[in-house]
Design a protein around this motif. Sequence first.
Motif, PDB file in Angstrom:
ATOM      1  N   LEU A   2      -7.383   0.593  -4.666  1.00 18.80           N
ATOM      2  CA  LEU A   2      -6.787  -0.505  -3.916  1.00 18.80           C
ATOM      3  C   LEU A   2      -7.881  -1.513  -3.583  1.00 18.80           C
TER       4      LEU A   2
ATOM      5  N   ARG B 203      -4.091   5.600   5.575  1.00 19.03           N
ATOM      6  CA  ARG B 203      -3.447   6.740   4.922  1.00 19.03           C
ATOM      7  C   ARG B 203      -3.752   6.767   3.430  1.00 19.03           C
ATOM      8  N   ALA B 204      -3.825   5.600   2.814  1.00 17.63           N
ATOM      9  CA  ALA B 204      -4.172   5.547   1.395  1.00 17.63           C
ATOM     10  C   ALA B 204      -5.581   6.088   1.172  1.00 17.63           C
ATOM     11  N   ARG B 205      -6.508   5.663   2.008  1.00 19.93           N
ATOM     12  CA  ARG B 205      -7.890   6.144   1.889  1.00 19.93           C
ATOM     13  C   ARG B 205      -7.960   7.652   2.057  1.00 19.93           C
TER      14      ARG B 205
ATOM     15  N   VAL C 168       0.832  -1.205   0.000  1.00 20.18           N
ATOM     16  CA  VAL C 168       0.000   0.000   0.000  1.00 20.18           C
ATOM     17  C   VAL C 168       0.866   1.254   0.000  1.00 20.18           C
ATOM     18  N   ASP C 169       1.904   1.270   0.809  1.00 22.04           N
ATOM     19  CA  ASP C 169       2.795   2.434   0.852  1.00 22.04           C
ATOM     20  C   ASP C 169       3.427   2.704  -0.509  1.00 22.04           C
TER      21      ASP C 169
ATOM     22  N   ILE D 236       0.923   4.516  -2.589  1.00 21.32           N
ATOM     23  CA  ILE D 236       0.766   5.910  -2.171  1.00 21.32           C
ATOM     24  C   ILE D 236       1.912   6.757  -2.703  1.00 21.32           C
TER      25      ILE D 236
ATOM     26  N   HIS E 161      -7.129   7.418  -2.342  1.00 25.74           N
ATOM     27  CA  HIS E 161      -7.209   6.109  -2.995  1.00 25.74           C
ATOM     28  C   HIS E 161      -8.535   5.444  -2.631  1.00 25.74           C
TER      29      HIS E 161
ATOM     30  N   TYR F 257      -3.345   1.332   4.932  1.00 25.27           N
ATOM     31  CA  TYR F 257      -4.656   1.381   4.279  1.00 25.27           C
ATOM     32  C   TYR F 257      -5.395   2.678   4.634  1.00 25.27           C
TER      33      TYR F 257
ATOM     34  N   ALA G 158      -4.847   8.812  -8.044  1.00 23.71           N
ATOM     35  CA  ALA G 158      -4.678   7.769  -7.029  1.00 23.71           C
ATOM     36  C   ALA G 158      -5.347   6.486  -7.497  1.00 23.71           C
TER      37      ALA G 158
END
Length: 260
Positions: free
Chosen positions: A84, A117-119, A69-70, A73, A123, A115, A81
């Motif tokens: 995922l 931080r991605a959201r 995931v990182d 990002i 993302h 997850y 973005a």
Amino acid sequence: MSRGLQWIRALAAGRELPGFPASVKVIDGELGNRPARFVAVVPDAQNPFPRARQGEVGLLEGWGLAKAVDDAIEADAGGPARVLVAVVDVPSQAYGRREEALGIHQALAGAVDAYARARLAGHPVIGLLVGKAMSGAFLAHGYQAQRLIALEDPGVMVHAMGKAAAARITLRSVEELETLAAKVPPMAYDLASYASLGLLWERVAVEAIEQPGPDDIDSVRDVLVRAVQDIGDSTDLRSRLGAPNRAMSSRVRERLRTQW
């Protein structure tokens, strides 16, 4: 072959990315003409941690998920973005003395943090439940999704722990536990009870969950594309509120907003 491995390969249809543990599969693909990264945890009989050989999420898996995931990002920073998709078939977190000593809590927290931080970074995050979604494994892999989608099948189950373990903890027999679950939805394992809590966005019927065919794959991909569209620019999890069995959750939030 596990359900998680079957479905990630069927949906992504690309090359598995190198640099990850054998138990963490990462494949880049697309959804509705939009870049997407599919991630799954799968069994690995050669895992150096015996407690994580049946698809459990342990040390290697937690950090592997976080890296997958990182990396997305970082690669997408300043640009579109990618989506995922967490393909979920995880029976548990890995229970073991070595896991505890080496910080499984940090490994799984790392996955959750990635997850989340991605959201928050834009993302769209989707959790696709194709098998078991149990315990801390589900919290680390899938639960941060804005939309949770489950395939209709008795083998797709969601709970904090397996029935035998839950029976021991509550000092009940499995039969007594099942009787209680029929009255108390949070104690149940079936998808209908879980959906009544407002946590599932949609359930999808498929013909062959173990070996999906073209029609099953198309159906699931269509639902994934609709989920991305439904998420839009949202970065929060408020879509989970509003179900009848989550009424008190909404009231608590209202009271907290009033006081704070």
